[in-house]
Design a protein around this motif. Sequence first.
Motif, PDB file in Angstrom:
ATOM      1  N   PHE A   1      -2.722  38.355 -97.518  1.00 53.76           N
ATOM      2  CA  PHE A   1      -1.466  38.523 -98.227  1.00 53.76           C
ATOM      3  C   PHE A   1      -0.451  37.495 -97.768  1.00 53.76           C
ATOM      4  CE2 PHE A   1      -3.387  42.735 -98.086  1.00 53.76           C
ATOM      5  CZ  PHE A   1      -3.412  43.037 -99.433  1.00 53.76           C
ATOM      6  N   LEU A   2       0.424  37.080 -98.685  1.00 54.48           N
ATOM      7  CA  LEU A   2       1.566  36.228 -98.376  1.00 54.48           C
ATOM      8  C   LEU A   2       2.826  37.013 -98.703  1.00 54.48           C
ATOM      9  CD1 LEU A   2       0.359  32.826 -99.838  1.00 54.48           C
ATOM     10  CD2 LEU A   2       0.347  33.535 -97.467  1.00 54.48           C
ATOM     11  N   ARG A   3       3.908  36.691 -98.011  1.00 54.93           N
ATOM     12  CA  ARG A   3       5.150  37.424 -98.213  1.00 54.93           C
ATOM     13  C   ARG A   3       6.271  36.441 -98.506  1.00 54.93           C
ATOM     14  NH1 ARG A   3       7.180  42.222 -94.228  1.00 54.93           N
ATOM     15  NH2 ARG A   3       8.750  43.045 -95.636  1.00 54.93           N
ATOM     16  N   CYS A   4       7.146  36.824 -99.409  1.00 55.93           N
ATOM     17  CA  CYS A   4       8.266  35.970 -99.802  1.00 55.93           C
ATOM     18  C   CYS A   4       9.352  36.044 -98.746  1.00 55.93           C
ATOM     19  CB  CYS A   4       8.814  36.428-101.152  1.00 55.93           C
ATOM     20  SG  CYS A   4      10.268  35.501-101.651  1.00 55.93           S
ATOM     21  N   VAL A   5       9.912  34.881 -98.399  1.00 52.58           N
ATOM     22  CA  VAL A   5      10.983  34.814 -97.412  1.00 52.58           C
ATOM     23  C   VAL A   5      12.286  35.341 -98.006  1.00 52.58           C
ATOM     24  CG1 VAL A   5      12.303  33.242 -95.942  1.00 52.58           C
ATOM     25  CG2 VAL A   5       9.876  32.882 -96.264  1.00 52.58           C
ATOM     26  N   GLY A   6      12.483  35.157 -99.297  1.00 57.09           N
ATOM     27  CA  GLY A   6      13.734  35.555 -99.932  1.00 57.09           C
ATOM     28  C   GLY A   6      13.822  37.045-100.221  1.00 57.09           C
ATOM     29  N   CYS A   7      12.848  37.577-100.963  1.00 52.46           N
ATOM     30  CA  CYS A   7      12.949  38.974-101.397  1.00 52.46           C
ATOM     31  C   CYS A   7      12.003  39.910-100.658  1.00 52.46           C
ATOM     32  CB  CYS A   7      12.716  39.081-102.903  1.00 52.46           C
ATOM     33  SG  CYS A   7      11.088  38.531-103.442  1.00 52.46           S
ATOM     34  N   GLY A   8      11.036  39.381 -99.896  1.00 53.31           N
ATOM     35  CA  GLY A   8      10.129  40.220 -99.123  1.00 53.31           C
ATOM     36  C   GLY A   8       8.965  40.778 -99.905  1.00 53.31           C
ATOM     37  N   LYS A   9       8.740  40.306-101.130  1.00 56.11           N
ATOM     38  CA  LYS A   9       7.665  40.810-101.979  1.00 56.11           C
ATOM     39  C   LYS A   9       6.308  40.293-101.472  1.00 56.11           C
ATOM     40  CE  LYS A   9       6.312  41.126-106.800  1.00 56.11           C
ATOM     41  NZ  LYS A   9       6.564  40.674-108.155  1.00 56.11           N
ATOM     42  N   PHE A  10       5.283  41.147-101.562  1.00 54.72           N
ATOM     43  CA  PHE A  10       3.936  40.780-101.142  1.00 54.72           C
ATOM     44  C   PHE A  10       3.162  40.191-102.313  1.00 54.72           C
ATOM     45  CE2 PHE A  10       4.933  43.939 -97.948  1.00 54.72           C
ATOM     46  CZ  PHE A  10       4.417  43.366 -96.805  1.00 54.72           C
ATOM     47  N   TYR A  11       2.330  39.187-102.003  1.00 48.08           N
ATOM     48  CA  TYR A  11       1.437  38.595-102.997  1.00 48.08           C
ATOM     49  C   TYR A  11       0.043  38.508-102.407  1.00 48.08           C
ATOM     50  CZ  TYR A  11       5.416  37.095-105.796  1.00 48.08           C
ATOM     51  OH  TYR A  11       6.553  37.065-106.569  1.00 48.08           O
ATOM     52  N   ASN A  12      -0.961  38.734-103.221  1.00 45.57           N
ATOM     53  CA  ASN A  12      -2.338  38.536-102.812  1.00 45.57           C
ATOM     54  C   ASN A  12      -2.583  37.033-102.719  1.00 45.57           C
ATOM     55  OD1 ASN A  12      -5.032  38.703-102.293  1.00 45.57           O
ATOM     56  ND2 ASN A  12      -5.505  40.048-104.019  1.00 45.57           N
TER      57      ASN A  12
END
Length: 144
Positions: free
Chosen positions: A76-87
């Motif tokens: 998983f990767l995580r957004c620095v701005g909003c904290g949303k998770f991505y596969n």
Amino acid sequence: MFSRIFNFLIGMMFIFYGIFALTLKKINTKPGMAPITDLNFGYLWLIAGFLLIGFGVAFLYLSFRSEKRIKNYPLFLRCVGCGKFYNFSDVKENPICKACGEKLVKEDEYENAINQKEAERLRAERIANGIIKPKKSKRKVKRK
């Protein structure tokens, strides 16, 4: 590490048994428990000796081979701005958040990225308020 030591010891044992089989024409399969196998008929002592040495060399190879570094991709990767998770498989070509446009980082690097972003925001705020002065670039001018 322990597997390398184990492979080295097993390899040396096979090589010593192979050398003993070639020189003495006998194999001691289980010392003290089974009788010594006599390999004096035909070329059985050559076959057994070279097979044992071959196994020893194979185990020595396993103990001294270089293991290639395998790059492990994060799940998983995580957004620095909003904290949303991505596969990771969904955004591996373009690691940018679809919601806010910030970069995506690994899970273990998320805290460092947030701290760095917060430090940059505080520095920009202090520069805007006149508390600190912006850093001057230290470029060296080449003179002829």
